[in-house]
Design a protein around this motif. Structure first.
Motif, PDB file in Angstrom:
ATOM      1  N   GLN A  36       0.760  -1.178   0.097  1.00 30.10           N
ATOM      2  CA  GLN A  36       0.097  -0.005  -0.275  1.00 30.10           C
ATOM      3  C   GLN A  36       0.827   1.233   0.194  1.00 30.10           C
ATOM      4  OE1 GLN A  36      -2.569  -0.169   3.154  1.00 30.10           O
ATOM      5  NE2 GLN A  36      -3.967  -1.904   2.256  1.00 30.10           N
ATOM      6  N   ALA A  37       1.809   1.210   0.707  1.00 35.64           N
ATOM      7  CA  ALA A  37       2.847   2.577   0.914  1.00 35.64           C
ATOM      8  C   ALA A  37       3.445   2.914  -0.568  1.00 35.64           C
ATOM      9  CB  ALA A  37       4.016   2.189   1.731  1.00 35.64           C
ATOM     10  N   LEU A  38       4.020   1.919  -1.363  1.00 35.31           N
ATOM     11  CA  LEU A  38       4.440   2.314  -2.611  1.00 35.31           C
ATOM     12  C   LEU A  38       3.258   2.729  -3.571  1.00 35.31           C
ATOM     13  CD1 LEU A  38       6.766   2.471  -4.646  1.00 35.31           C
ATOM     14  CD2 LEU A  38       6.352  -0.035  -5.281  1.00 35.31           C
ATOM     15  N   TRP A  39       2.159   1.819  -3.623  1.00 32.95           N
ATOM     16  CA  TRP A  39       1.123   2.262  -4.471  1.00 32.95           C
ATOM     17  C   TRP A  39       0.467   3.577  -3.994  1.00 32.95           C
ATOM     18  CZ3 TRP A  39      -0.736   1.523  -9.023  1.00 32.95           C
ATOM     19  CH2 TRP A  39      -2.087   1.617  -9.250  1.00 32.95           C
ATOM     20  N   ALA A  40       0.243   3.869  -2.871  1.00 32.99           N
ATOM     21  CA  ALA A  40      -0.169   5.253  -2.167  1.00 32.99           C
ATOM     22  C   ALA A  40       0.687   6.446  -2.823  1.00 32.99           C
ATOM     23  CB  ALA A  40      -0.422   5.060  -0.761  1.00 32.99           C
ATOM     24  N   LEU A  41       1.908   6.048  -2.886  1.00 32.88           N
ATOM     25  CA  LEU A  41       2.877   7.050  -3.635  1.00 32.88           C
ATOM     26  C   LEU A  41       2.819   7.281  -5.003  1.00 32.88           C
ATOM     27  CD1 LEU A  41       5.471   8.805  -3.081  1.00 32.88           C
ATOM     28  CD2 LEU A  41       6.864   7.172  -3.226  1.00 32.88           C
ATOM     29  N   VAL A  42       2.970   6.172  -5.675  1.00 30.84           N
ATOM     30  CA  VAL A  42       3.056   6.331  -7.102  1.00 30.84           C
ATOM     31  C   VAL A  42       1.523   6.431  -7.813  1.00 30.84           C
ATOM     32  CG1 VAL A  42       5.075   5.259  -7.091  1.00 30.84           C
ATOM     33  CG2 VAL A  42       3.107   3.963  -7.683  1.00 30.84           C
TER      34      VAL A  42
END
Length: 254
Positions: free
Chosen positions: A154-160
């Motif tokens: 979720q962290a990476l997806w929320a960022l990109v």
């Protein structure tokens, strides 16, 4: 070094404690009026799932304590913090890195700079005049590099996502296609990113066989597999895109 008899006693004690813990937890969750349930007895949106990290931590704390007691390693309650510190000591640098990444993500979300980056990025790419295949390669490589620094999920997806989805839409790429590119880059680099929780576990398992093994040792084993998966998945996607096969109902690949 534990004897076989001590290990069996420890495993028996941890197994019994796991069953007792899960039984008590189930008894606390099952009633519709339980305080661990949400409004109207809702389970998916409930204090239990919101605080799942706490319950998992307590679960492993109980199991670890039971194993230590059953294997006769636990002499007093003051030994528990020492055992916990020994377990965390090897991943202390990663915890510090997680803290820095979490602060970056919070600032990124607070400033809402993702919208600005999406518009500016699409304008810059249009100015380059590159083709779709080159664009796909750039997106995949950028996400793969980010995945080495930010824990996957979720962290990476929320960022990109707030950046690449609108940016690619402005360039005429379907969101489903962008999602497919993201999954290629994300999945292929999970095995070599030190920020992955499973990576830390694998290092621990590897050290049981080789005390000198570390992050570099594990990466040297997993890097060839990651590169092969990356090439194969990217080749399959480009072939799929060239044939124009839809990614799903109402989701054209281009």
């Amino acid at each position: 070094m534990l004897t076989d008899q001590q290990e069996r006693r420890g495993l028996r004690a941890s197994g019994i404690s796991a069953m007792v813990f899960l039984a008590l937890l189930a008894a606390a969750i099952i009633p519709s009026g339980s305080p661990l349930r949400g409004e109207g007895g809702e389970f998916l949106e409930s204090p239990f799932l919101d605080g799942i990290a706490f319950f998992l931590s307590m679960f492993f704390l109980v199991l670890g304590t039971a194993f230590a007691a059953g294997s006769q390693q636990l002499e007093s309650a003051s030994d528990i913090p020492r055992f916990m510190a020994d377990g965390v000591r090897s991943i202390a640098p990663l915890i510090v890195l997680f803290f820095a990444v979490s602060q970056f993500l919070a600032l990124f979300k607070f400033t809402k700079i993702s919208t600005v980056v999406a518009v500016v990025g699409s304008d810059a790419i249009q100015g380059l005049g590159i083709g779709s295949v080159a664009l796909f390669l750039i997106v995949v490589v950028c996400i793969a590099i980010l995945n080495l620094l930010i824990t996957s999920g979720q962290a990476l997806w929320a960022l990109v996502a707030p950046v690449i989805i609108p940016m690619m839409m402005l360039l005429g790429t379907n969101p489903a296609t962008t999602m497919a590119l993201y999954r290629i880059a994300d999945s292929c680099t999970n095995s070599i990113t030190p920020m992955s929780t499973s990576f830390v576990l694998c290092v621990g398992y590897l050290q049981t066989l080789n005390k000198k093994a570390g992050i570099g040792t594990l990466i040297s084993f997993t890097l060839p597999c990651a590169l092969i998966m990356f090439v194969v998945w990217l080749g399959l996607f480009l072939a799929w895109w060239a044939l124009g096969i839809p990614l799903g109902p109402g989701a054209p690949v281009r």
